[in-house]
Design an enzyme around this catalytic site. Sequence first.
Site, PDB file in Angstrom:
ATOM      1  N   CYS A  74       0.772  -1.215   0.031  1.00  0.00           N
ATOM      2  CA  CYS A  74       0.065  -0.163  -0.106  1.00  0.00           C
ATOM      3  C   CYS A  74       0.982   1.240   0.045  1.00  0.00           C
ATOM      4  O   CYS A  74       1.562   1.607   1.074  1.00  0.00           O
ATOM      5  CB  CYS A  74      -0.976   0.242   1.304  1.00  0.00           C
ATOM      6  SG  CYS A  74      -2.055   1.562   1.234  1.00  0.00           S
ATOM      7  N   CYS A 125      -0.531   4.288   2.391  1.00  0.00           N
ATOM      8  CA  CYS A 125      -0.720   4.287   3.846  1.00  0.00           C
ATOM      9  C   CYS A 125      -0.405   2.869   4.335  1.00  0.00           C
ATOM     10  O   CYS A 125       0.481   2.314   4.060  1.00  0.00           O
ATOM     11  CB  CYS A 125      -2.052   5.050   4.494  1.00  0.00           C
ATOM     12  SG  CYS A 125      -3.356   4.134   3.656  1.00  0.00           S
ATOM     13  N   SER A 126      -1.388   2.290   4.527  1.00  0.00           N
ATOM     14  CA  SER A 126      -1.273   0.626   5.097  1.00  0.00           C
ATOM     15  C   SER A 126      -2.374   0.027   4.905  1.00  0.00           C
ATOM     16  O   SER A 126      -2.833  -0.853   5.721  1.00  0.00           O
ATOM     17  CB  SER A 126      -0.892   0.572   6.650  1.00  0.00           C
ATOM     18  OG  SER A 126      -1.734   1.263   7.303  1.00  0.00           O
ATOM     19  N   CYS A 127      -3.110   0.228   3.818  1.00  0.00           N
ATOM     20  CA  CYS A 127      -4.234  -0.620   3.297  1.00  0.00           C
ATOM     21  C   CYS A 127      -4.152  -2.127   3.270  1.00  0.00           C
ATOM     22  O   CYS A 127      -3.149  -2.360   2.802  1.00  0.00           O
ATOM     23  CB  CYS A 127      -4.984  -0.170   2.195  1.00  0.00           C
ATOM     24  SG  CYS A 127      -5.726   1.659   2.289  1.00  0.00           S
TER      25      CYS A 127
END
Length: 210
Positions: free
Chosen positions: A112, A115-117
């Site tokens: 991702c 961000c941190s999906c």
Amino acid sequence: MSDHHDAGQEHDPGPRVGLSPFAARSRVLAALLVEKGVLTQDEIRRQVAATERRSPETGARIVARAWVDPRFAALLREDFAAAVAQVGVDASGLVQFEALFNTETVHNVVVCTLCSCYPRAIIGNPPDWYKSTAYRSRTVREPRAVLAEFGLHLPPEVTVRVHDSTADLRYLVVPRRPSGSEGLSEEELAALVSRDCLIGVAVAASPVAA
């Protein structure tokens, strides 16, 4: 304010001292939802418990079923939510999921970049390295180098495909079934699948190494 309270009364689950700003904000939000009658304390507890039960083991079970059941694998490609519902996993909701099948010539890896999906509903919370700036930026630019740092060295004839998760779409990598795993039960097959396999930075373990 009196220190006395009635037995059995519902109370705050603990002190806020030492909580991160996000955790403290979550506590306040939960209290407001209960106060407004949107949710009950019991519903919040059940949701928290369900969230804590999410782990890579869920994703591993999905992979094992896909390895042994071609019809399940085909449905997993076409309709992820419908397929995983067959193994008791709820992937319904606004976020969509897609299964990425590794083959002899294609290896998939997930990142991702913004961000941190991450497919939390399927495999729990992401590891710290997945959220790091280095992984998020380098995996797109030099995926083979990043995979090599995880100990995964792919031959040049294998194409590496990088998939960028978003707020609307998350991915689950289905690694190739390892040789020598014929005759194993689904439970035994699931034990060969690690969290890193499901992200694409590793391959499934061999039965001997598991």
